[in-house]
Design a protein around this motif. Structure first.
Motif, PDB file in Angstrom:
ATOM      1  N   LYS A  53       0.637  -1.236   0.022  1.00  0.00           N
ATOM      2  CA  LYS A  53      -0.186  -0.045   0.155  1.00  0.00           C
ATOM      3  C   LYS A  53       1.049   1.331  -0.253  1.00  0.00           C
ATOM      4  O   LYS A  53       0.268   2.381  -0.166  1.00  0.00           O
ATOM      5  CB  LYS A  53      -0.929  -0.052   1.484  1.00  0.00           C
ATOM      6  CG  LYS A  53      -2.136  -0.755   1.187  1.00  0.00           C
ATOM      7  CD  LYS A  53      -2.928  -0.611   2.460  1.00  0.00           C
ATOM      8  CE  LYS A  53      -3.390   0.782   2.851  1.00  0.00           C
ATOM      9  NZ  LYS A  53      -4.773   1.069   2.498  1.00  0.00           N
ATOM     10  N   ARG A  55       2.064   2.147   3.111  1.00  0.00           N
ATOM     11  CA  ARG A  55       1.418   2.919   4.224  1.00  0.00           C
ATOM     12  C   ARG A  55       2.374   2.892   5.197  1.00  0.00           C
ATOM     13  O   ARG A  55       3.134   1.992   5.514  1.00  0.00           O
ATOM     14  CB  ARG A  55       0.357   1.853   4.624  1.00  0.00           C
ATOM     15  CG  ARG A  55      -0.369   2.162   5.652  1.00  0.00           C
ATOM     16  CD  ARG A  55      -1.519   1.462   5.775  1.00  0.00           C
ATOM     17  NE  ARG A  55      -2.028   1.339   7.310  1.00  0.00           N
ATOM     18  CZ  ARG A  55      -3.545   1.450   7.304  1.00  0.00           C
ATOM     19  NH1 ARG A  55      -4.353   1.262   6.145  1.00  0.00           N
ATOM     20  NH2 ARG A  55      -4.106   1.275   8.435  1.00  0.00           N
ATOM     21  N   SER A 140      -8.039  -0.954   4.004  1.00  0.00           N
ATOM     22  CA  SER A 140      -8.821  -0.968   2.686  1.00  0.00           C
ATOM     23  C   SER A 140      -7.558  -1.162   1.469  1.00  0.00           C
ATOM     24  O   SER A 140      -6.571  -0.810   1.726  1.00  0.00           O
ATOM     25  CB  SER A 140      -9.255   0.652   2.622  1.00  0.00           C
ATOM     26  OG  SER A 140      -8.426   1.594   2.870  1.00  0.00           O
ATOM     27  N   ASN A 142      -6.352   0.010  -1.161  1.00  0.00           N
ATOM     28  CA  ASN A 142      -5.937   1.212  -2.128  1.00  0.00           C
ATOM     29  C   ASN A 142      -4.440   1.549  -1.766  1.00  0.00           C
ATOM     30  O   ASN A 142      -4.280   1.028  -0.684  1.00  0.00           O
ATOM     31  CB  ASN A 142      -6.841   2.552  -1.710  1.00  0.00           C
ATOM     32  CG  ASN A 142      -6.826   2.839  -0.243  1.00  0.00           C
ATOM     33  OD1 ASN A 142      -7.599   2.131   0.496  1.00  0.00           O
ATOM     34  ND2 ASN A 142      -6.029   3.588   0.258  1.00  0.00           N
ATOM     35  N   SER A 148     -10.567   4.915  -0.926  1.00  0.00           N
ATOM     36  CA  SER A 148     -10.739   3.429  -0.647  1.00  0.00           C
ATOM     37  C   SER A 148     -11.264   2.860  -1.948  1.00  0.00           C
ATOM     38  O   SER A 148     -12.175   3.601  -2.607  1.00  0.00           O
ATOM     39  CB  SER A 148     -11.467   3.291   0.377  1.00  0.00           C
ATOM     40  OG  SER A 148     -10.898   3.700   1.764  1.00  0.00           O
ATOM     41  N   HIS A 233      -5.948  11.700   3.314  1.00  0.00           N
ATOM     42  CA  HIS A 233      -6.644  10.362   2.940  1.00  0.00           C
ATOM     43  C   HIS A 233      -7.499  10.725   1.989  1.00  0.00           C
ATOM     44  O   HIS A 233      -8.047  11.770   1.767  1.00  0.00           O
ATOM     45  CB  HIS A 233      -7.553  10.043   4.370  1.00  0.00           C
ATOM     46  CG  HIS A 233      -7.291   8.494   4.707  1.00  0.00           C
ATOM     47  ND1 HIS A 233      -6.854   8.464   5.973  1.00  0.00           N
ATOM     48  CD2 HIS A 233      -7.298   7.510   4.095  1.00  0.00           C
ATOM     49  CE1 HIS A 233      -6.625   6.929   6.019  1.00  0.00           C
ATOM     50  NE2 HIS A 233      -6.848   6.576   4.798  1.00  0.00           N
TER      51      HIS A 233
HETATM   52 MG    MG Z   1      -7.873   2.891   4.476  1.00  0.00          MG
END
Ligand code: MG
Ligand code: TXA
Length: 349
Positions: A53, A55, A140, A142, A148, A233
């Motif tokens: 991701k 992330r 999620s 994405n 998302s 986000h």
């Molecule tokens: Mg998310």
């Protein structure tokens, strides 16, 4: 892989479950949004999820379970408050924050001593969890910072080549992520609003707190309790401006500003609702007007929101003016996501 609903699908779930058990990643449908699943009890799998991701690894993952008995080993205790909530809303779009047991790796919880657990109602999600035989850690599906995903095509757009498999269950029913409730304190607190709204929770529990960052921009002195909520986000590439005020004033402002920006050569868009769609007549000016749904059915707006935010990018829009929505049951969640998409850029007219 497209699910047909046929018994032969069981072979697909077996295959997907085995990928997860062996440390791989599978994207799958849930009733809220698509999830990017890995073995939640395996630190290396969680590492792979963060990498796929893009992330930050201080942003914890939600563990997805299919049966109530799977909860016990994951948590230190189950407060009475949580029992009530689970009886009322599981399986469904609700995530609860518990104290974590030693079984859950710190990598999955972003180093926190608490753990987020959710029991989804989507049959494909439940079958996948059962086939995997482990709790599935799933954010999620994405790329970090993007809206998302609510269809398999969106997942493909963001994650193709980064994960082992995508299960296609058609468009997500709800379209917004689960309501997150912290049940570790004396009073329940909503950390992220979702389909299950404040009024429903109050009716069940009495007083319910809401993390203030649900409504306003977090900063150094006001940190969200859900670490993920501090990041920009749900954001399309275009600059989104929310316009707040009485209906006619909002329409007038958007008509004027959007037309001027288009005249100045910008690729401009408008996000509105079915009720106001007819009011946005820009004549010759090339302004793209998109309706999110009807105000009389907030579910339609929730359902279309992320899809429409992605469309802004597909169409290469640079500047987008958006109407706002009442902060009712589902409206709190819709506005929370819209404010983030706009980077908290709000104009009052
Ligand atoms: Mg998310
Ligand atoms: O509907 C959903 O919840 C979807 C589907 C796939 O289940 N999942 C989802 O996951 O939205 P994600 O990772 O995109 O968002 C999880 C949010 C993040 O903001 C994260 O910081 C918060 O949950 N979270 C996770 N564990 C937490 C914890 N222990 N304490 C506080 N917040 C937590």
């Amino acid at each position: 892989m497209r699910l047909s609903g046929e018994p032969s699908d069981m072979a697909i779930f077996e295959q997907a479950g085995a990928i997860i058990r062996q440390g791989g990643l599978v994207a799958f449908p849930t009733e809220t949004v698509y999830g990017l699943g890995g073995n939640g009890l395996n630190a290396a799998s969680s590492g792979k999820i963060y990498a796929a991701k893009g992330r930050p690894s201080d942003n914890p993952l939600i563990l997805h379970i299919a049966e109530r008995r799977e909860l016990t080993p994951l948590v230190e205790n189950v407060p009475e408050l949580a029992e009530k909530l689970m009886d009322a809303f599981w399986p469904g779009p609700m995530t609860l924050i518990f104290r974590r047991s030693a079984l859950v790796p710190k990598e999955t919880t972003g180093g926190l001593d608490t753990v987020a657990v959710r029991m989804p109602s989507h049959p494909a999600a439940r079958k996948l969890i059962l086939a995997a035989g482990v709790p599935i850690a799933a954010p999620s599906a994405n790329l970090s910072g993007r809206p998302s995903t609510t269809t398999a095509a969106h997942v493909w757009e963001d994650l193709a080549g980064r994960i082992e498999m995508i299960l296609d269950g058609g468009p997500s029913d709800i379209g917004l992520e689960s309501t997150i409730i912290d049940v570790t304190g004396p009073q329940p607190m909503i950390l992220r609003p979702g389909y299950i709204g404040l009024e429903h929770l109050q009716a069940l529990l009495g007083e319910v707190a809401v993390d203030p960052t649900v409504f306003v921009k977090p900063d150094a002195s006001l940190r969200p309790k859900a670490p993920g909520m501090k990041y920009r986000h749900y954001a399309p590439k275009s600059d989104v401006i929310l316009v707040e005020g009485r209906t006619e004033q909002v329409t007038d402002y958007i008509l004027r500003e959007a037309a001027a920006a288009a005249q100045a050569g910008k690729r401009v868009g408008v996000l509105c609702c079915d009720e106001s769609l007819g009011a946005y007549d820009f004549g010759e000016a090339p302004v793209r007007v998109l309706s999110l749904g009807t105000r009389s059915r907030e579910e339609s707006i929730a359902h279309n929101l992320f899809d429409t935010l992605r469309e802004l990018d597909t169409e290469g829009l640079e500047l987008v003016y958006s109407e706002v929505f009442a902060e009712g049951e589902l409206g709190m969640a819709i506005m929370n996501r819209l404010r983030k998409a706009a980077g908290y850029h709000i104009v009052k007219v």
